[in-house]
Design an enzyme around this catalytic site. Structure first.
Site, short mmCIF file in Angstrom:
data_model
loop_
_atom_site.label_atom_id
_atom_site.label_comp_id
_atom_site.label_asym_id
_atom_site.label_seq_id
_atom_site.Cartn_x
_atom_site.Cartn_y
_atom_site.Cartn_z
N ARG A 1 -13.80 -4.75 -68.49
CA ARG A 1 -13.90 -3.31 -68.18
C ARG A 1 -15.16 -2.68 -68.79
NH1 ARG A 1 -10.94 0.36 -70.85
NH2 ARG A 1 -9.17 -1.00 -71.25
N TYR B 1 -22.50 19.69 -56.04
CA TYR B 1 -21.63 18.92 -55.13
C TYR B 1 -20.24 19.55 -55.24
CZ TYR B 1 -18.83 14.88 -53.63
OH TYR B 1 -17.93 14.06 -53.02
N LYS C 1 -24.82 6.33 -52.80
CA LYS C 1 -25.75 6.79 -51.76
C LYS C 1 -26.90 5.79 -51.59
CE LYS C 1 -23.22 10.56 -51.46
NZ LYS C 1 -21.97 10.20 -52.13
C1 LIG Z 1 -25.16 15.21 -54.54
C2 LIG Z 1 -23.92 14.40 -54.73
N1 LIG Z 1 -23.54 14.09 -55.97
C3 LIG Z 1 -22.43 13.39 -56.22
C4 LIG Z 1 -21.64 12.94 -55.19
C5 LIG Z 1 -20.38 12.17 -55.49
O1 LIG Z 1 -20.58 10.82 -55.25
P1 LIG Z 1 -19.38 9.79 -55.02
O2 LIG Z 1 -18.97 9.93 -53.60
O3 LIG Z 1 -20.01 8.48 -55.36
O4 LIG Z 1 -18.31 10.18 -55.98
C6 LIG Z 1 -22.00 13.21 -53.87
C7 LIG Z 1 -21.17 12.72 -52.75
O5 LIG Z 1 -21.34 13.03 -51.59
C8 LIG Z 1 -23.17 13.97 -53.63
O6 LIG Z 1 -23.54 14.30 -52.38
#
Ligand SMILES: Cc1ncc(COP(=O)(O)O)c(C=O)c1O
Length: 401
Positions: free
Chosen positions: A67, A120, A217
């Site tokens: 982990r 977000y 992403k």
């Molecule tokens: C700018 C941004 N930060 C963080 C996240 C969260 O990422 P995750 O889907 O890996 O939790 C996203 C998801 O779309 C995002 O667009």
């Protein structure tokens, strides 16, 4: 044979510091006296065995328990540290968990945190429904606040969260100005750097304390793994984040770490195509009668274009546009007519996406006042002409005869 090639043949890391694409091609590669694969292979484990009692009780063991990470995780986290220009990277199960963990690491009961209004959206839920249970207050601020952030800093402020450009509305934040005020009060600045993938912008160089990414992403890049990262230069802060992540019982699968590490190899090459495709689409959209505005910081008509030029070396594939007011029926007609643009959450993969974003409900400091539907596009790696033609034929479906 170059010195670096000789060293690699002997199983050592390159001795020269290359440019970013070279760094991404070489970072985290395994080394050894014997033969070895070019990428660190998947090392799956829960239990890790130690050959002797003396090894078992040694305090500074690198790998202790699955982990906490194996060689697969280390190869990736070392590579992300190189990408972000930081010393240490903590991997986390998702981008959202990376943000949440950093906030938890930096707050205690009754802390106050400043969060950009353009964060977000699920971060709001963490702040408004979870941190509040511990008396932690969140204040949302105008992403374009710059040095006036100083007016919002209180004695109990323990973190400032930025995201640049911001989710859905693409405001570019003046991170250097925010950092310079925050440093006067010793408040760490965290930046969600997912849009630039760490390739086009490095917030740590601007003095930010943590650069966070949704590895899901662009680093993952193929829409098939979920992960987050938090990179720091301050080792005490990195230890705090690491401790909090361990306390929460986070785990990142070795298979996903392998996929993301493989993704990082082609990050630069992919981003160049995302960038070119997005710009071609944005420029074309700006000329369509159905579009009232395009939100892309690399375009000269973006209000933060100069700031973007100052801080970023390029742009990725994600941007927005506002569709002139139309009925929901026509919106559905337009979306359903698209062939190459999928409708789904997330972005940063090889494929193009387009979704409507009802943004007004995720703004509190700066209300969203534009009429019409805000749409978010992710330009994938398809041929840009095909993407333009696809949008054109979909607009054709809603154009009055
Ligand atoms: C700018 C941004 N930060 C963080 C996240 C969260 O990422 P995750 O889907 O890996 O939790 C996203 C998801 O779309 C995002 O667009």
């Amino acid at each position: 044979m170059s010195g670096a090639a000789k060293m690699r043949k002997k199983g050592k890391a390159p001795t020269q510091k290359g440019k970013l694409n070279t760094v991404l091609a070489t970072a985290g590669r395994p080394c050894g006296e014997d033969s070895y694969p070019v990428n660190q292979s998947v090392e799956r484990a829960s239990t890790i065995l130690f050959p002797t009692y003396e090894e078992f009780v040694r305090e500074d063991k690198e790998f202790v328990y699955g982990r906490f990470g194996t060689r697969s995780h280390k190869a990736l986290s070392d590579s992300i540290s190189e990408l972000e220009g930081g010393k240490q990277t903590q991997l986390m199960p998702s981008g959202l968990s990376a943000i949440t963990t950093c906030l938890l690491a930096l707050t205690q009961q009754d802390s106050h945190v400043l969060v950009t209004d353009s964060c977000y959206d699920p971060v709001r839920s963490i702040c408004d429904r979870f941190l509040t249970k511990y008396g932690i207050k969140t204040e949302y601020y105008d992403p374009r606040i710059g040095s006036q952030i100083v007016d919002l800093i209180r004695p109990e402020t323990t973190a400032i969260l930025c995201e640049s450009p911001g989710s859905l509305t693409f405001e570019v934040q003046d991170i250097a100005s925010i950092v310079s005020e925050a440093q006067k009060y010793d408040v760490p600045v965290l930046v969600d750097n997912t849009w630039s993938a760490g390739y086009f912008y490095q917030p740590l160089a601007a003095g930010a304390s943590v650069s966070i990414q949704s590895v899901t992403k662009y680093i993952g890049g193929h829409a098939d793994c979920l992960m987050g990262s938090a990179t720091c230069n301050d080792t005490a802060l990195a230890a705090k984040i690491n401790r909090t992540s361990r306390q929460l019982g986070h785990n990142v699968s070795a298979d996903d770490a392998y996929l993301a590490h493989r993704g990082i190899r082609s990050l630069g090459a992919r981003l160049k195509v995302h960038e070119a495709n997005a710009l071609q689409l944005a420029d074309w959209l700006a000329q369509q009668p159905e579009v009232t505005s395009v939100l892309h910081p690399a375009r000269v008509d973006h209000p933060d274009h100069e700031l973007w030029k100052r801080d970023f070396s390029g742009s990725s594939g994600l941007f927005g546009f506002v569709l002139a007011p139309c009925s929901e029926e026509n919106l559905a007609h337009f979306c359903n007519a698209l062939d190459y643009f999928g409708m789904g959450y997330s972005w940063g993969g090889f494929e193009s996406l387009l979704i409507p974003c009802p943004v007004a409900r995720c703004r509190s400091a700066v209300p969203w006042r534009e009429q019409g539907h805000l749409m978010r596009i992710h330009a994938g790696l398809e041929d840009a002409d095909d993407l333009v033609n696809d949008l054109d034929q979909a607009f054709g479906q809603i154009r009055p005869a």
